[in-house]
Design a protein around this motif. Structure first.
Motif, PDB file in Angstrom:
ATOM      1  N   LEU A 167     -62.223 -24.822 -42.380  1.00  0.00           N
ATOM      2  CA  LEU A 167     -62.925 -24.724 -40.978  1.00  0.00           C
ATOM      3  C   LEU A 167     -62.475 -25.557 -39.858  1.00  0.00           C
ATOM      4  N   THR A 168     -62.080 -26.848 -40.289  1.00  0.00           N
ATOM      5  CA  THR A 168     -61.605 -27.912 -39.292  1.00  0.00           C
ATOM      6  C   THR A 168     -60.440 -28.570 -39.963  1.00  0.00           C
ATOM      7  N   ARG A 169     -59.935 -29.612 -39.362  1.00  0.00           N
ATOM      8  CA  ARG A 169     -58.855 -30.206 -40.196  1.00  0.00           C
ATOM      9  C   ARG A 169     -59.616 -31.286 -41.131  1.00  0.00           C
ATOM     10  N   ARG A 170     -60.804 -31.409 -41.107  1.00  0.00           N
ATOM     11  CA  ARG A 170     -61.729 -32.216 -42.147  1.00  0.00           C
ATOM     12  C   ARG A 170     -62.314 -31.529 -43.217  1.00  0.00           C
ATOM     13  N   ILE A 171     -62.838 -30.229 -42.823  1.00  0.00           N
ATOM     14  CA  ILE A 171     -63.571 -29.820 -43.857  1.00  0.00           C
ATOM     15  C   ILE A 171     -62.602 -28.525 -44.604  1.00  0.00           C
ATOM     16  N   ARG A 172     -62.066 -28.893 -45.955  1.00  0.00           N
ATOM     17  CA  ARG A 172     -61.391 -27.983 -46.646  1.00  0.00           C
ATOM     18  C   ARG A 172     -61.913 -28.028 -48.133  1.00  0.00           C
ATOM     19  N   VAL A 173     -61.811 -26.869 -48.693  1.00  0.00           N
ATOM     20  CA  VAL A 173     -61.946 -26.737 -50.268  1.00  0.00           C
ATOM     21  C   VAL A 173     -60.933 -26.223 -50.899  1.00  0.00           C
ATOM     22  N   PRO A 174     -60.917 -26.529 -52.254  1.00  0.00           N
ATOM     23  CA  PRO A 174     -59.692 -25.968 -53.046  1.00  0.00           C
ATOM     24  C   PRO A 174     -59.652 -24.510 -52.986  1.00  0.00           C
ATOM     25  N   ASP A 175     -58.530 -23.991 -53.309  1.00  0.00           N
ATOM     26  CA  ASP A 175     -58.309 -22.471 -53.354  1.00  0.00           C
ATOM     27  C   ASP A 175     -59.000 -21.621 -54.190  1.00  0.00           C
ATOM     28  N   TRP A 176     -59.308 -22.506 -55.573  1.00  0.00           N
ATOM     29  CA  TRP A 176     -59.838 -21.566 -56.669  1.00  0.00           C
ATOM     30  C   TRP A 176     -61.257 -21.581 -56.705  1.00  0.00           C
ATOM     31  N   MET A 177     -61.826 -22.115 -55.586  1.00  0.00           N
ATOM     32  CA  MET A 177     -63.418 -21.926 -55.301  1.00  0.00           C
ATOM     33  C   MET A 177     -63.791 -20.787 -54.531  1.00  0.00           C
ATOM     34  N   ILE A 219     -63.508 -17.697 -54.713  1.00  0.00           N
ATOM     35  CA  ILE A 219     -64.155 -16.366 -55.360  1.00  0.00           C
ATOM     36  C   ILE A 219     -65.671 -16.977 -55.500  1.00  0.00           C
ATOM     37  N   TYR A 220     -65.937 -18.183 -56.086  1.00  0.00           N
ATOM     38  CA  TYR A 220     -67.242 -18.588 -56.337  1.00  0.00           C
ATOM     39  C   TYR A 220     -68.079 -18.734 -54.865  1.00  0.00           C
ATOM     40  N   PHE A 221     -67.352 -18.894 -53.844  1.00  0.00           N
ATOM     41  CA  PHE A 221     -68.102 -18.765 -52.676  1.00  0.00           C
ATOM     42  C   PHE A 221     -68.188 -17.258 -52.227  1.00  0.00           C
ATOM     43  N   ALA A 222     -67.496 -16.585 -52.517  1.00  0.00           N
ATOM     44  CA  ALA A 222     -67.669 -15.028 -52.213  1.00  0.00           C
ATOM     45  C   ALA A 222     -68.910 -14.489 -53.191  1.00  0.00           C
ATOM     46  N   GLU A 223     -69.014 -14.927 -54.159  1.00  0.00           N
ATOM     47  CA  GLU A 223     -69.960 -14.337 -55.305  1.00  0.00           C
ATOM     48  C   GLU A 223     -71.412 -15.068 -54.608  1.00  0.00           C
ATOM     49  N   LEU A 224     -71.609 -16.414 -54.249  1.00  0.00           N
ATOM     50  CA  LEU A 224     -72.773 -16.963 -54.016  1.00  0.00           C
ATOM     51  C   LEU A 224     -73.188 -16.184 -52.545  1.00  0.00           C
ATOM     52  N   LEU A 225     -72.156 -15.993 -51.806  1.00  0.00           N
ATOM     53  CA  LEU A 225     -72.618 -15.308 -50.538  1.00  0.00           C
ATOM     54  C   LEU A 225     -73.142 -13.736 -50.564  1.00  0.00           C
ATOM     55  N   PHE A 226     -72.417 -13.218 -51.516  1.00  0.00           N
ATOM     56  CA  PHE A 226     -72.912 -11.897 -51.974  1.00  0.00           C
ATOM     57  C   PHE A 226     -74.502 -12.078 -52.492  1.00  0.00           C
ATOM     58  N   PHE A 283     -70.242 -26.423 -51.750  1.00  0.00           N
ATOM     59  CA  PHE A 283     -69.102 -26.553 -50.388  1.00  0.00           C
ATOM     60  C   PHE A 283     -68.953 -28.130 -50.414  1.00  0.00           C
ATOM     61  N   PHE A 284     -70.004 -29.097 -50.547  1.00  0.00           N
ATOM     62  CA  PHE A 284     -69.792 -30.413 -50.658  1.00  0.00           C
ATOM     63  C   PHE A 284     -68.807 -30.887 -51.817  1.00  0.00           C
ATOM     64  N   ALA A 285     -69.073 -30.481 -52.996  1.00  0.00           N
ATOM     65  CA  ALA A 285     -68.368 -30.766 -54.215  1.00  0.00           C
ATOM     66  C   ALA A 285     -66.924 -30.163 -53.895  1.00  0.00           C
ATOM     67  N   GLY A 286     -66.532 -29.156 -53.436  1.00  0.00           N
ATOM     68  CA  GLY A 286     -65.224 -28.672 -53.148  1.00  0.00           C
ATOM     69  C   GLY A 286     -64.601 -29.449 -52.230  1.00  0.00           C
ATOM     70  N   MET A 287     -65.187 -29.932 -51.053  1.00  0.00           N
ATOM     71  CA  MET A 287     -64.703 -31.100 -50.181  1.00  0.00           C
ATOM     72  C   MET A 287     -64.299 -32.359 -50.901  1.00  0.00           C
ATOM     73  N   PHE A 288     -65.173 -32.808 -51.706  1.00  0.00           N
ATOM     74  CA  PHE A 288     -64.915 -33.833 -52.560  1.00  0.00           C
ATOM     75  C   PHE A 288     -63.656 -33.739 -53.256  1.00  0.00           C
ATOM     76  N   LEU A 289     -63.607 -32.537 -53.951  1.00  0.00           N
ATOM     77  CA  LEU A 289     -62.358 -32.456 -55.163  1.00  0.00           C
ATOM     78  C   LEU A 289     -61.147 -32.352 -54.101  1.00  0.00           C
ATOM     79  N   ARG A 290     -61.278 -31.785 -52.874  1.00  0.00           N
ATOM     80  CA  ARG A 290     -59.969 -31.694 -51.953  1.00  0.00           C
ATOM     81  C   ARG A 290     -59.580 -32.888 -51.509  1.00  0.00           C
ATOM     82  N   ARG A 291     -60.568 -33.828 -51.203  1.00  0.00           N
ATOM     83  CA  ARG A 291     -60.251 -34.861 -50.712  1.00  0.00           C
ATOM     84  C   ARG A 291     -59.692 -36.102 -52.116  1.00  0.00           C
TER      85      ARG A 291
END
Length: 112
Positions: free
Chosen positions: A26-36, A38-45, A94-102
């Protein structure tokens, strides 16, 4: 319960068929791992299904914010609670993904 087996099969095939992930930044600071992704897509669905269920089953003239104070049908209450759970799961992932990426960036910096 009739379609539970089909739903589980489709969900698992969706999970295992993701051979290419589309990581979002989303921005330079908000990134999540690639493998997450599909989970985001399923949760959004699931969130869109539950939100649509709330909009269809809620009484007319009652705003979404006031559904907790109004007497509603059990089906509408189920969709309302499901929608809230999906929102919280999406935010937590989303926050867990940001933590894992960092954490991965931090550990890679000091590992070499």
């Amino acid at each position: 319960m009739k379609y539970a087996k089909l739903f589980c099969f489709v969900a698992s095939m969706t999970l295992f068929s993701a051979n290419q992930a589309f990581a979002f930044t989303l921005t330079r600071r908000i990134r999540v791992p690639d493998w997450m992704d599909i989970y985001f897509a399923e949760l959004l669905f699931a969130l869109s299904i539950s939100y649509f269920g709330v909009m269809v089953t809620k009484p007319r003239g009652v705003p979404f914010k006031q559904l907790a104070q109004v007497q509603i049908s059990p089906l509408a209450n189920f969709f309302r609670v499901l929608c809230l759970i999906m929102v919280w799961m999406l935010v937590l992932m989303f926050f867990a993904g940001m933590f894992l990426r960092r954490y991965a960036e931090f550990s890679a910096r000091f590992a070499s």
